[in-house]
Design a protein around this motif. Structure first.
Motif, short mmCIF file in Angstrom:
data_model
loop_
_atom_site.label_atom_id
_atom_site.label_comp_id
_atom_site.label_asym_id
_atom_site.label_seq_id
_atom_site.Cartn_x
_atom_site.Cartn_y
_atom_site.Cartn_z
N ARG A 189 -1.40 -5.79 26.36
CA ARG A 189 -1.52 -7.26 26.34
C ARG A 189 -0.20 -7.95 26.01
NH1 ARG A 189 -6.39 -5.15 24.96
NH2 ARG A 189 -8.26 -6.17 25.74
N GLY A 190 0.87 -7.16 25.87
CA GLY A 190 2.19 -7.74 25.65
C GLY A 190 2.51 -8.07 24.20
N VAL A 191 1.70 -7.55 23.26
CA VAL A 191 1.96 -7.79 21.84
C VAL A 191 3.18 -6.97 21.42
CG1 VAL A 191 1.02 -7.52 19.51
CG2 VAL A 191 -0.46 -8.27 21.39
N ASP A 192 4.02 -7.56 20.57
CA ASP A 192 5.21 -6.89 20.04
C ASP A 192 4.77 -5.88 18.98
OD1 ASP A 192 7.70 -6.15 19.06
OD2 ASP A 192 8.02 -8.05 18.00
N THR A 193 4.59 -4.62 19.40
CA THR A 193 4.19 -3.56 18.48
C THR A 193 5.34 -2.59 18.28
OG1 THR A 193 3.45 -1.98 20.14
CG2 THR A 193 1.84 -3.63 19.42
N ASP A 194 5.21 -1.75 17.26
CA ASP A 194 6.13 -0.61 17.14
C ASP A 194 6.00 0.20 18.43
OD1 ASP A 194 6.72 -1.41 14.55
OD2 ASP A 194 5.45 0.10 13.61
N PRO A 195 7.06 0.89 18.85
CA PRO A 195 6.99 1.64 20.10
C PRO A 195 5.92 2.73 20.11
CG PRO A 195 9.26 1.52 19.30
CD PRO A 195 8.38 0.94 18.24
N GLU A 196 5.64 3.31 18.96
CA GLU A 196 4.62 4.35 18.90
C GLU A 196 3.94 4.34 17.53
OE1 GLU A 196 7.29 8.22 17.92
OE2 GLU A 196 7.36 7.47 19.96
N VAL A 197 2.82 5.02 17.45
CA VAL A 197 2.10 5.16 16.18
C VAL A 197 2.90 6.09 15.28
CG1 VAL A 197 -0.04 5.99 15.11
CG2 VAL A 197 -0.13 4.75 17.29
N GLN A 198 3.08 5.70 14.04
CA GLN A 198 3.79 6.54 13.07
C GLN A 198 2.83 7.58 12.51
OE1 GLN A 198 5.57 4.05 10.07
NE2 GLN A 198 6.17 2.55 11.60
N ARG A 199 3.29 8.81 12.48
CA ARG A 199 2.46 9.91 11.95
C ARG A 199 3.31 10.69 10.95
NH1 ARG A 199 -1.98 9.93 15.23
NH2 ARG A 199 -1.66 9.01 17.27
N TRP A 200 3.00 10.48 9.68
CA TRP A 200 3.76 11.13 8.61
C TRP A 200 3.08 12.40 8.12
CZ3 TRP A 200 8.44 9.12 7.74
CH2 TRP A 200 8.68 7.83 8.17
N GLY A 201 1.85 12.63 8.51
CA GLY A 201 1.10 13.80 8.05
C GLY A 201 0.31 13.48 6.80
N ALA A 202 -0.65 14.36 6.49
CA ALA A 202 -1.54 14.15 5.34
C ALA A 202 -0.70 14.05 4.07
CB ALA A 202 -2.53 15.29 5.25
N PRO A 203 -1.08 13.17 3.16
CA PRO A 203 -2.29 12.35 3.12
C PRO A 203 -2.09 10.95 3.71
CG PRO A 203 -1.23 12.20 1.01
CD PRO A 203 -0.37 13.11 1.87
N VAL A 204 -0.96 10.70 4.37
CA VAL A 204 -0.67 9.37 4.91
C VAL A 204 -1.36 9.22 6.27
CG1 VAL A 204 1.15 7.80 5.64
CG2 VAL A 204 1.56 9.36 3.73
N PRO A 205 -2.18 8.19 6.45
CA PRO A 205 -2.87 8.00 7.73
C PRO A 205 -1.92 7.49 8.81
CG PRO A 205 -3.36 6.17 6.29
CD PRO A 205 -2.54 7.14 5.49
N PRO A 206 -2.24 7.72 10.09
CA PRO A 206 -1.45 7.15 11.17
C PRO A 206 -1.44 5.63 11.06
CG PRO A 206 -2.97 8.80 12.02
CD PRO A 206 -3.34 8.55 10.59
#
Length: 70
Positions: free
Chosen positions: A35-52
């Motif tokens: 929809r053209g929203v200014d988002t981060d280029p990708e989902v951040q994945r730090w690994g457990a216990p931090v959620p995406p």
């Protein structure tokens, strides 16, 4: 609530501190980008216990974070 910045505080274009939750972070990220929203280029994945997570910005550059709760 939308309010004016505090005296001496930042104006538009700052981290709002708002956090939204998502049941499907990848689908929500893709839908916003489509929809053209200014988002981060990708989902951040730090690994457990931090959620995406990822952030997006409104037209004034104010950032909102989205975190997967599943």
């Amino acid at each position: 609530a939308l309010v004016l910045p505090r005296e001496g505080g930042q104006g538009p274009g700052y981290d709002t501190g708002l956090i939204l939750t998502s049941e499907d972070i990848d689908a929500d990220h893709a839908a916003l980008r489509e929809r053209g929203v200014d988002t981060d280029p990708e989902v951040q994945r730090w690994g457990a216990p931090v959620p995406p997570m990822f952030s997006f910005r409104d037209a004034d550059g104010n950032a909102v974070m989205v975190v997967e709760n599943g």
